[in-house]
Design an enzyme around this catalytic site. Structure first.
Site, PDB file in Angstrom:
ATOM      1  N   ASP A 127     -82.235-107.383 -67.035  1.00  0.00           N
ATOM      2  CA  ASP A 127     -82.870-106.184 -67.579  1.00  0.00           C
ATOM      3  C   ASP A 127     -84.031-106.632 -68.475  1.00  0.00           C
ATOM      4  O   ASP A 127     -83.821-107.229 -69.532  1.00  0.00           O
ATOM      5  CB  ASP A 127     -81.814-105.386 -68.367  1.00  0.00           C
ATOM      6  CG  ASP A 127     -82.361-104.067 -68.916  1.00  0.00           C
ATOM      7  OD1 ASP A 127     -83.581-103.942 -69.079  1.00  0.00           O
ATOM      8  OD2 ASP A 127     -81.541-103.173 -69.207  1.00  0.00           O
ATOM      9  N   GLU A 157     -79.930-109.277 -70.468  1.00  0.00           N
ATOM     10  CA  GLU A 157     -81.274-108.812 -70.799  1.00  0.00           C
ATOM     11  C   GLU A 157     -82.143-110.049 -71.014  1.00  0.00           C
ATOM     12  O   GLU A 157     -81.649-111.067 -71.473  1.00  0.00           O
ATOM     13  CB  GLU A 157     -81.246-107.973 -72.084  1.00  0.00           C
ATOM     14  CG  GLU A 157     -80.463-106.683 -71.918  1.00  0.00           C
ATOM     15  CD  GLU A 157     -80.376-105.867 -73.201  1.00  0.00           C
ATOM     16  OE1 GLU A 157     -81.261-106.005 -74.066  1.00  0.00           O
ATOM     17  OE2 GLU A 157     -79.421-105.094 -73.327  1.00  0.00           O
ATOM     18  N   SER A 161     -82.521-106.146 -77.095  1.00  0.00           N
ATOM     19  CA  SER A 161     -83.217-105.041 -77.740  1.00  0.00           C
ATOM     20  C   SER A 161     -82.970-104.958 -79.247  1.00  0.00           C
ATOM     21  O   SER A 161     -83.806-104.439 -79.967  1.00  0.00           O
ATOM     22  CB  SER A 161     -82.828-103.721 -77.079  1.00  0.00           C
ATOM     23  OG  SER A 161     -81.430-103.535 -77.120  1.00  0.00           O
ATOM     24  N   ASN A 167     -91.386 -98.491 -79.451  1.00  0.00           N
ATOM     25  CA  ASN A 167     -91.497 -99.590 -78.482  1.00  0.00           C
ATOM     26  C   ASN A 167     -92.795 -99.500 -77.684  1.00  0.00           C
ATOM     27  O   ASN A 167     -92.908-100.100 -76.621  1.00  0.00           O
ATOM     28  CB  ASN A 167     -90.318 -99.551 -77.518  1.00  0.00           C
ATOM     29  CG  ASN A 167     -88.986 -99.655 -78.235  1.00  0.00           C
ATOM     30  OD1 ASN A 167     -88.818-100.480 -79.125  1.00  0.00           O
ATOM     31  ND2 ASN A 167     -88.040 -98.812 -77.861  1.00  0.00           N
ATOM     32  N   HIS A 205     -87.530-104.899 -72.480  1.00  0.00           N
ATOM     33  CA  HIS A 205     -88.407-105.274 -73.600  1.00  0.00           C
ATOM     34  C   HIS A 205     -89.311-106.458 -73.261  1.00  0.00           C
ATOM     35  O   HIS A 205     -89.834-107.114 -74.158  1.00  0.00           O
ATOM     36  CB  HIS A 205     -87.572-105.578 -74.847  1.00  0.00           C
ATOM     37  CG  HIS A 205     -86.908-104.354 -75.393  1.00  0.00           C
ATOM     38  ND1 HIS A 205     -87.548-103.467 -76.230  1.00  0.00           N
ATOM     39  CD2 HIS A 205     -85.681-103.841 -75.180  1.00  0.00           C
ATOM     40  CE1 HIS A 205     -86.730-102.460 -76.513  1.00  0.00           C
ATOM     41  NE2 HIS A 205     -85.598-102.669 -75.894  1.00  0.00           N
ATOM     42  N   LYS A 217     -91.524 -98.264 -72.493  1.00  0.00           N
ATOM     43  CA  LYS A 217     -91.743 -99.115 -73.670  1.00  0.00           C
ATOM     44  C   LYS A 217     -93.153 -99.705 -73.605  1.00  0.00           C
ATOM     45  O   LYS A 217     -94.106 -98.984 -73.830  1.00  0.00           O
ATOM     46  CB  LYS A 217     -90.616-100.131 -73.753  1.00  0.00           C
ATOM     47  CG  LYS A 217     -89.313 -99.395 -74.113  1.00  0.00           C
ATOM     48  CD  LYS A 217     -88.051-100.183 -73.972  1.00  0.00           C
ATOM     49  CE  LYS A 217     -86.869 -99.300 -74.391  1.00  0.00           C
ATOM     50  NZ  LYS A 217     -85.595 -99.753 -73.854  1.00  0.00           N
ATOM     51  N   HIS A 229     -77.284-103.631 -73.507  1.00  0.00           N
ATOM     52  CA  HIS A 229     -77.587-102.233 -73.818  1.00  0.00           C
ATOM     53  C   HIS A 229     -76.471-101.284 -73.354  1.00  0.00           C
ATOM     54  O   HIS A 229     -75.790-101.540 -72.362  1.00  0.00           O
ATOM     55  CB  HIS A 229     -78.890-101.877 -73.101  1.00  0.00           C
ATOM     56  CG  HIS A 229     -79.499-100.575 -73.490  1.00  0.00           C
ATOM     57  ND1 HIS A 229     -79.314 -99.421 -72.764  1.00  0.00           N
ATOM     58  CD2 HIS A 229     -80.297-100.242 -74.534  1.00  0.00           C
ATOM     59  CE1 HIS A 229     -79.988 -98.433 -73.338  1.00  0.00           C
ATOM     60  NE2 HIS A 229     -80.601 -98.907 -74.411  1.00  0.00           N
TER      61      HIS A 229
HETATM   62  C1  LIG Z   1     -84.405 -98.944 -73.525  1.00  0.00           C
HETATM   63  C2  LIG Z   1     -83.496 -99.733 -72.659  1.00  0.00           C
HETATM   64  C3  LIG Z   1     -82.917 -99.161 -71.522  1.00  0.00           C
HETATM   65  C4  LIG Z   1     -83.042 -97.700 -71.218  1.00  0.00           C
HETATM   66  O1  LIG Z   1     -84.294 -97.388 -70.727  1.00  0.00           O
HETATM   67  P1  LIG Z   1     -84.822 -95.874 -70.854  1.00  0.00           P
HETATM   68  O2  LIG Z   1     -85.939 -95.824 -69.878  1.00  0.00           O
HETATM   69  O3  LIG Z   1     -85.224 -95.686 -72.258  1.00  0.00           O
HETATM   70  O4  LIG Z   1     -83.667 -94.990 -70.453  1.00  0.00           O
HETATM   71  C5  LIG Z   1     -82.177 -99.967 -70.692  1.00  0.00           C
HETATM   72  N1  LIG Z   1     -81.975-101.271 -70.979  1.00  0.00           N
HETATM   73  C6  LIG Z   1     -82.484-101.840 -72.094  1.00  0.00           C
HETATM   74  C7  LIG Z   1     -82.223-103.283 -72.372  1.00  0.00           C
HETATM   75  C8  LIG Z   1     -83.252-101.087 -72.975  1.00  0.00           C
HETATM   76  O5  LIG Z   1     -83.729-101.638 -74.088  1.00  0.00           O
END
Ligand SMILES: *Cc1c(COP(=O)(O)O)cnc(C)c1O
Length: 383
Positions: free
Chosen positions: A202, A173, A177, A45, A205, A236, A131
């Site tokens: 969230d 989100e 993801s 990512n 991405h 990411k 997630h």
């Molecule tokens: C990767 C991800 C997380 C977790 O983040 P990290 O910093 O890797 O622990 C949380 N929410 C979503 C939607 C993600 O893709």
């Protein structure tokens, strides 16, 4: 112990046994696997190739010299240092909110924030494809968890009606993801106006990749004022590690006082915070990074389409649904032999029967590489 053995055997038989890939990174954008072959990395990512950017490395090195390698304590103890506070200002500005709070990771953020905002008497309405960290946050909250069908606002509204009168938090989100599609944020905000819930988006991405200055999808759609909490991660597109949530001052104070994964966990290493801040400065100043990524993602999808492979993803995450678990694993192995590292994503990460290859497009991939990957995939999918 007996039952562990049986359980692991069951996983193996079902083709769902997870093992760590033994890899190394000989160069940015590449991995080497066991046989020493170099593969192009379509699983990372690190969208903007910032994990190897000299500006981030320089910021991290300067912070190591000044503050050492570890923060030494939680923020509320003696771990709170200037790099953390500067990073919070930069993160809040990035997503156009008043304040921000940094967490150790996105996983820690979601598992800390959700229980801090909603208790046993409340409900959390969560998109089915959210997630795992969001699910775990709901469980820790002890709240009633109501899952609505992916991106289905009618279903969300029906659940809101059914449970009106209780404190409610809606979590989605902005870019999913595993499917790479977008949430209908404007419609969700319209529901918020009618039903009055707290809304958290969230953007793991999406930060760095969409909207003015790379401020994310919420900012791109002009919804920063309506969305109560915007979550972003630094691991990411921003090439570092950690996460933040941005919100108004009152919610941030609630989190500082209540979010257990913030209170009881050591602050991020100052160098990591400094690298993240440098990454924010880079993405804010350079719109060509995100337009270039959008262009390459488009290019890859067009190449797939020329090979008769359709995908509906509008983003840099391009899932190719294969269906059966073993077929997805076999296709990933074939791609590996052809020099491409792609992960087969299987249940329980995705719903049964939708095992897929998940390609992530990054600035490490040139146009000709993307074309080769599409051709290799087309061959790998021939039964
Ligand atoms: C990767 C991800 C997380 C977790 O983040 P990290 O910093 O890797 O622990 C949380 N929410 C979503 C939607 C993600 O893709």
């Amino acid at each position: 112990m007996e039952s562990f053995a049986a359980w692991l055997k069951g996983l193996r038989t079902a083709g769902r046994f997870r093992r760590l890939p033994v890899i190394d990174r000989p160069a940015p954008g590449r991995v080497t696997e066991q046989q020493g072959r170099q593969l192009h990395d379509f699983a990372s990512n690190d969208y903007l190739a910032l994990a190897h950017d000299p500006r981030l490395a320089a910021a991290a090195q300067a912070a190591i010299e000044r503050y050492g390698t570890g923060a030494g304590a939680a923020r509320l103890m003696s771990g709170d240092l200037p790099p953390h506070r500067c990073l919070e200002q930069a993160a809040a500005a990035l997503v156009a909110k008043e304040r921000a709070l940094v967490f150790g990771s996105g996983y820690l953020a979601n598992t800390g924030i959700i229980p801090a905002l909603i208790g046993r008497h409340g409900v959390v309405l969560t998109d089915r494809l959210n997630h795992a960290s969001i699910y775990d946050g709901c469980r820790l909250a002890g709240a009633r968890m109501l899952r609505f069908r992916h991106n289905d606002c009618d279903h969300l509204e029906a659940l809101l009606r059914q449970h009106s009168g209780r404190p409610a938090l809606v979590v989605v989100e902005s870019v999913y993801s595993m499917d790479g599609d977008f949430a209908p944020l404007a419609d969700i905000v319209a529901l918020k106006k009618r039903y009055g819930f707290l809304l958290m988006v969230d953007e793991a991405h999406a930060v760095g990749l969409y909207g003015p200055e790379g401020g994310g999808r919420v900012r791109e759609m002009g919804l920063s004022a309506e969305v109560d909490l915007v979550l972003g991660t630094f691991g990411k597109a921003l090439g570092s590690y950690g996460a933040f949530v941005a919100a108004g001052p009152m919610l941030i104070d609630v989190l500082i006082n209540r979010a257990r994964t913030f209170i009881f966990s050591t602050a991020l290493p100052p160098a990591t915070a400094a690298a993240s801040q440098a990454a924010i400065e880079v993405v804010r100043a350079d719109p060509s990074l995100r337009s270039e990524l959008a262009g390459r993602s488009q290019w890859f999808k067009q190449a797939l389409s020329r090979h008769g492979i359709e995908t509906s993803s509008p983003s840099q995450i391009v899932p190719v649904i294969v269906g059966r678990d073993d077929a997805a694993v076999a296709a990933a192995q074939t791609l590996c032999q052809r020099g491409f590292y792609v992960t087969a994503v299987r249940p329980p990460t995705v719903p049964p029967g939708t095992a897929r290859l998940r390609f992530t497009i990054t600035l490490h991939h040139t146009a000709s590489r993307l074309e080769e990957a599409a051709a290799a995939l087309a061959e790998a999918l021939i039964p």
